[in-house]
Enzyme design. Sequence first.
Site, PDB file in Angstrom:
ATOM      1  N   LYS A 107       0.840  -1.218   0.000  1.00 42.51           N
ATOM      2  CA  LYS A 107       0.000   0.000   0.000  1.00 42.51           C
ATOM      3  C   LYS A 107       0.867   1.258   0.000  1.00 42.51           C
ATOM      4  CE  LYS A 107      -4.248  -1.774   0.272  1.00 42.51           C
ATOM      5  NZ  LYS A 107      -5.218  -1.650  -0.784  1.00 42.51           N
ATOM      6  N   LYS A 187      -2.809  -9.787  -7.761  1.00 46.17           N
ATOM      7  CA  LYS A 187      -4.132 -10.263  -7.365  1.00 46.17           C
ATOM      8  C   LYS A 187      -5.183  -9.260  -7.807  1.00 46.17           C
ATOM      9  CE  LYS A 187      -5.341  -8.144  -3.082  1.00 46.17           C
ATOM     10  NZ  LYS A 187      -6.466  -8.100  -2.209  1.00 46.17           N
ATOM     11  N   LYS A 190      -9.742  -4.103  -5.884  1.00 48.81           N
ATOM     12  CA  LYS A 190     -10.655  -2.996  -6.182  1.00 48.81           C
ATOM     13  C   LYS A 190      -9.887  -1.769  -6.622  1.00 48.81           C
ATOM     14  CE  LYS A 190     -13.460  -4.100  -2.227  1.00 48.81           C
ATOM     15  NZ  LYS A 190     -12.404  -4.102  -1.199  1.00 48.81           N
TER      16      LYS A 190
HETATM   17  N1  AQP Z   1      -7.964 -11.346  -5.718  1.00 47.89           N
HETATM   18  C1  AQP Z   1      -8.493 -11.921  -4.653  1.00 47.89           C
HETATM   19  N2  AQP Z   1      -8.596 -13.256  -4.602  1.00 47.89           N
HETATM   20  C2  AQP Z   1      -9.165 -13.874  -3.523  1.00 47.89           C
HETATM   21  N3  AQP Z   1      -9.665 -13.190  -2.456  1.00 47.89           N
HETATM   22  C3  AQP Z   1      -9.573 -11.846  -2.485  1.00 47.89           C
HETATM   23  N4  AQP Z   1      -9.970 -10.889  -1.612  1.00 47.89           N
HETATM   24  C4  AQP Z   1      -9.648  -9.676  -2.111  1.00 47.89           C
HETATM   25  N5  AQP Z   1      -9.056  -9.801  -3.304  1.00 47.89           N
HETATM   26  C5  AQP Z   1      -8.996 -11.139  -3.567  1.00 47.89           C
HETATM   27  C6  AQP Z   1     -10.639 -11.153  -0.351  1.00 47.89           C
HETATM   28  O1  AQP Z   1     -11.837 -10.404  -0.323  1.00 47.89           O
HETATM   29  C7  AQP Z   1     -12.122 -10.041   1.021  1.00 47.89           C
HETATM   30  C8  AQP Z   1     -12.432  -8.569   1.087  1.00 47.89           C
HETATM   31  O2  AQP Z   1     -11.278  -7.828   0.744  1.00 47.89           O
HETATM   32  P1  AQP Z   1     -11.106  -6.336   1.252  1.00 47.89           P
HETATM   33  O3  AQP Z   1     -11.992  -5.475   0.515  1.00 47.89           O
HETATM   34  O4  AQP Z   1     -11.314  -6.255   2.682  1.00 47.89           O
HETATM   35  O5  AQP Z   1      -9.625  -5.996   1.087  1.00 47.89           O
HETATM   36  P2  AQP Z   1      -8.579  -6.373   0.040  1.00 47.89           P
HETATM   37  O6  AQP Z   1      -8.033  -7.737   0.285  1.00 47.89           O
HETATM   38  O7  AQP Z   1      -7.570  -5.299   0.108  1.00 47.89           O
HETATM   39  O8  AQP Z   1      -9.384  -6.359  -1.329  1.00 47.89           O
HETATM   40  P3  AQP Z   1      -9.095  -5.499  -2.555  1.00 47.89           P
HETATM   41  O9  AQP Z   1     -10.129  -5.775  -3.544  1.00 47.89           O
HETATM   42  O10 AQP Z   1      -7.687  -5.699  -2.975  1.00 47.89           O
HETATM   43  O11 AQP Z   1      -9.329  -4.029  -2.006  1.00 47.89           O
HETATM   44  P4  AQP Z   1      -8.390  -2.780  -2.029  1.00 47.89           P
HETATM   45  O12 AQP Z   1      -8.007  -2.590  -3.470  1.00 47.89           O
HETATM   46  O13 AQP Z   1      -9.236  -1.675  -1.514  1.00 47.89           O
HETATM   47  O14 AQP Z   1      -7.212  -3.046  -1.162  1.00 47.89           O
HETATM   48  C9  AQP Z   1     -10.891 -10.411   1.848  1.00 47.89           C
HETATM   49  O15 AQP Z   1     -11.173 -11.616   2.536  1.00 47.89           O
HETATM   50  C10 AQP Z   1      -9.829 -10.636   0.828  1.00 47.89           C
HETATM   51  O16 AQP Z   1      -8.876 -11.587   1.245  1.00 47.89           O
END
Ligand code: AQP
Length: 323
Positions: A107, A187, A190
């Site tokens: 991040k 991965k 969002k």
């Molecule tokens: N690519 C992924 N594959 C499998 N699981 C995933 N998760 C996120 N991306 C993947 C799982 O989704 C849940 C919610 O995620 P989050 O929104 O709390 O945070 P994150 O992991 O940071 O997801 P993003 O989409 O990558 O969000 P941003 O971009 O805002 O940081 C979690 O259980 C996560 O493991």
Amino acid sequence: MSGVQPTGNLHIGNYLGALVNWVELQKHYEAFFCVVDLHALTQRPDPAALQRAVREVAIGVLASGVDPDKSTVFVQSHVPQHSELGWILTCLTPLGDLNRMTQFKDKSVQQPENINAGLFTYPILQTADIALYRAERVPVGEDQEQHLELARETLRRFNFVYGETFPDPQTVKSQAPRVIGLDGQAKMSKSKGNELGLFETDEETLAKLRAAKTDPARLRKSDKGTPEVCNIFSYHGFFTPAAQREEIAAGCRSAQLGCVDCKKMLAAHLEAVKAPIRERATALREHPARLDEILAAGASKARAAAESTMQLVRERVGLRPAP
Ligand code: AQP
């Protein structure tokens, strides 16, 4: 117990990595699922956009099949005990443990203009989310494994210092713990612009898939491909029945099937999963009062559970109520 950040549109990584398991686990266990808006503040969102995102993500959770009659669905900031326990656990967490967290490093690269202390202590608030409900199982994607390890260490430390209070939270991973993004590199996320959105229409999905990379060795349709190295084929693994997947793999290897047709087939299978979710989401958007009701009931149940844990925690650490 698990949570999702209101930082953008839910994507198939969130769905396959976490939400699918939320829906399954609620059938067997008491479950708490929350939209973690306090965590999202680490990305300094526009306030109005944050409020919209909280509702949209809550709608996505419910539309994916989380049933508010079975699970407690709520918004993190509606339960102030999350912040309170977060502080108490901050005072128990060595800096060295936080220094090892790879998400903080990622991040920091992603948002170099805003490397705030909340990004650094993020996993402690996450530990509080879990501990408040004395959760035994935490369904998350693989990216959260390191945070969960830190949560276990922190809670064991609390138990050692103050007496047995919290269970050891186990990570529950789905069949798709790490869904790769459309860029084929990182991965799906969002905030990385490499996602296939859960609410996207068939046309939107197809447009994104058309632009997505496949096997780099297949420049022309007549080139024989290797499905195992193709990111699009990996998505077939999540959505396409095994027999048809075999046919697609054979067609790719023999150059009988082109990448465009392979992508169209994927879009059709994806649509079969997304269409009912989109429909349920539309129905929820049309009844905002129903969503308010679900989130209010969820917050009230979550607050009661959280306060019961906090009474014990305050007592254990030596914080007494005002006389
Ligand atoms: N690519 C992924 N594959 C499998 N699981 C995933 N998760 C996120 N991306 C993947 C799982 O989704 C849940 C919610 O995620 P989050 O929104 O709390 O945070 P994150 O992991 O940071 O997801 P993003 O989409 O990558 O969000 P941003 O971009 O805002 O940081 C979690 O259980 C996560 O493991």
